[in-house]
Design a protein around this motif. Sequence first.
Motif, PDB file in Angstrom:
ATOM      1  N   VAL A  64       0.850  -1.192   0.000  1.00  0.00           N
ATOM      2  CA  VAL A  64       0.000   0.000   0.000  1.00  0.00           C
ATOM      3  C   VAL A  64       0.891   1.249   0.000  1.00  0.00           C
ATOM      4  CG1 VAL A  64      -1.727   1.259   1.356  1.00  0.00           C
ATOM      5  CG2 VAL A  64      -1.851  -1.227   1.196  1.00  0.00           C
ATOM      6  N   PRO A  65       0.513   2.285  -0.761  1.00  0.00           N
ATOM      7  CA  PRO A  65       1.312   3.513  -0.752  1.00  0.00           C
ATOM      8  C   PRO A  65       1.460   4.085   0.660  1.00  0.00           C
ATOM      9  CG  PRO A  65      -0.351   3.580  -2.492  1.00  0.00           C
ATOM     10  CD  PRO A  65      -0.634   2.369  -1.659  1.00  0.00           C
ATOM     11  N   GLN A  70      -1.024   5.391   7.228  1.00  0.00           N
ATOM     12  CA  GLN A  70      -0.857   6.038   8.520  1.00  0.00           C
ATOM     13  C   GLN A  70      -1.661   5.380   9.643  1.00  0.00           C
ATOM     14  OE1 GLN A  70      -1.268  10.255   7.936  1.00  0.00           O
ATOM     15  NE2 GLN A  70       0.820  10.420   7.194  1.00  0.00           N
ATOM     16  N   LYS A  71      -2.878   4.974   9.391  1.00  0.00           N
ATOM     17  CA  LYS A  71      -3.694   4.356  10.447  1.00  0.00           C
ATOM     18  C   LYS A  71      -3.113   3.008  10.887  1.00  0.00           C
ATOM     19  CE  LYS A  71      -7.748   6.823   9.069  1.00  0.00           C
ATOM     20  NZ  LYS A  71      -8.790   6.920   8.109  1.00  0.00           N
ATOM     21  N   VAL A  72      -2.635   2.233   9.934  1.00  0.00           N
ATOM     22  CA  VAL A  72      -2.014   0.945  10.259  1.00  0.00           C
ATOM     23  C   VAL A  72      -0.725   1.177  11.050  1.00  0.00           C
ATOM     24  CG1 VAL A  72      -0.895  -1.106   9.270  1.00  0.00           C
ATOM     25  CG2 VAL A  72      -3.035  -0.250   8.280  1.00  0.00           C
ATOM     26  N   LEU A  73       0.050   2.154  10.649  1.00  0.00           N
ATOM     27  CA  LEU A  73       1.314   2.450  11.336  1.00  0.00           C
ATOM     28  C   LEU A  73       1.062   2.976  12.752  1.00  0.00           C
ATOM     29  CD1 LEU A  73       3.251   4.149   8.381  1.00  0.00           C
ATOM     30  CD2 LEU A  73       3.402   1.762   9.168  1.00  0.00           C
ATOM     31  N   ILE A  74       0.066   3.837  12.909  1.00  0.00           N
ATOM     32  CA  ILE A  74      -0.281   4.343  14.249  1.00  0.00           C
ATOM     33  C   ILE A  74      -0.719   3.202  15.153  1.00  0.00           C
ATOM     34  CG2 ILE A  74      -1.966   5.727  15.551  1.00  0.00           C
ATOM     35  CD1 ILE A  74      -1.898   7.717  13.158  1.00  0.00           C
ATOM     36  N   LEU A 112       9.953   1.889  17.729  1.00  0.00           N
ATOM     37  CA  LEU A 112      10.753   2.927  17.066  1.00  0.00           C
ATOM     38  C   LEU A 112      10.656   2.831  15.548  1.00  0.00           C
ATOM     39  CD1 LEU A 112      13.881   2.900  19.393  1.00  0.00           C
ATOM     40  CD2 LEU A 112      12.026   4.589  19.326  1.00  0.00           C
ATOM     41  N   ALA A 113      10.655   1.610  15.019  1.00  0.00           N
ATOM     42  CA  ALA A 113      10.557   1.425  13.569  1.00  0.00           C
ATOM     43  C   ALA A 113       9.212   1.928  13.046  1.00  0.00           C
ATOM     44  CB  ALA A 113      10.756  -0.050  13.207  1.00  0.00           C
ATOM     45  N   PHE A 114       8.137   1.666  13.790  1.00  0.00           N
ATOM     46  CA  PHE A 114       6.825   2.154  13.344  1.00  0.00           C
ATOM     47  C   PHE A 114       6.726   3.669  13.475  1.00  0.00           C
ATOM     48  CE2 PHE A 114       5.332  -2.287  13.480  1.00  0.00           C
ATOM     49  CZ  PHE A 114       4.702  -2.310  12.243  1.00  0.00           C
ATOM     50  N   ARG A 119       6.768   8.791  10.411  1.00  0.00           N
ATOM     51  CA  ARG A 119       7.405  10.048  10.007  1.00  0.00           C
ATOM     52  C   ARG A 119       7.643  10.051   8.501  1.00  0.00           C
ATOM     53  NH1 ARG A 119      12.860  12.657  12.567  1.00  0.00           N
ATOM     54  NH2 ARG A 119      12.484  14.722  11.739  1.00  0.00           N
ATOM     55  N   ILE A 120       8.089   8.938   7.966  1.00  0.00           N
ATOM     56  CA  ILE A 120       8.307   8.825   6.514  1.00  0.00           C
ATOM     57  C   ILE A 120       6.995   8.990   5.772  1.00  0.00           C
ATOM     58  CG2 ILE A 120       8.936   7.196   4.668  1.00  0.00           C
ATOM     59  CD1 ILE A 120      11.045   6.049   6.692  1.00  0.00           C
ATOM     60  N   SER A 121       5.949   8.320   6.236  1.00  0.00           N
ATOM     61  CA  SER A 121       4.659   8.404   5.541  1.00  0.00           C
ATOM     62  C   SER A 121       4.090   9.824   5.613  1.00  0.00           C
ATOM     63  CB  SER A 121       3.669   7.387   6.104  1.00  0.00           C
ATOM     64  OG  SER A 121       3.203   7.770   7.374  1.00  0.00           O
TER      65      SER A 121
END
Length: 127
Positions: A64-65, A70-74, A112-114, A119-121
């Motif tokens: 996914v782009p 963002q919601k998955v990463l959060i 930390l990775a998420f 931040r990248i997204s």
Amino acid sequence: MIRLTLTLSSVYLAAVGLALLFVPLQFGVGAVPTDASTELIALLRLLGGPFLGIAVLNWLSRGVPAVSLQKVLIANAVGFGVVALNDVWGVATGEARELAKLFLGVHLGFTLAFLMSLRISARVSLA
């Protein structure tokens, strides 16, 4: 970075989920008594399902782009962050099993990775 984080977390969460389902006593060594009740074993197995669900979500989200993730990463940052805080508490108070020190590093690393992936997204969505 984002794809790697989702991939590694997916593999890790799938391993934990499968361990809870199929070898809960061995996975819980030092925390689960060898003569655990059938109810406790059933509860541990029950927890394996959500781990597998999140593993699949992370695996399927790899393509996914970044701006749409963002919601998955959060959710992952919160989940791994809470678990890492629990590990810190257990290690600091001595209430956790010895293995918790290893898991603390793993969970803190994923947190930390998420956060870095978030931040990248965010940068991608601003571009």
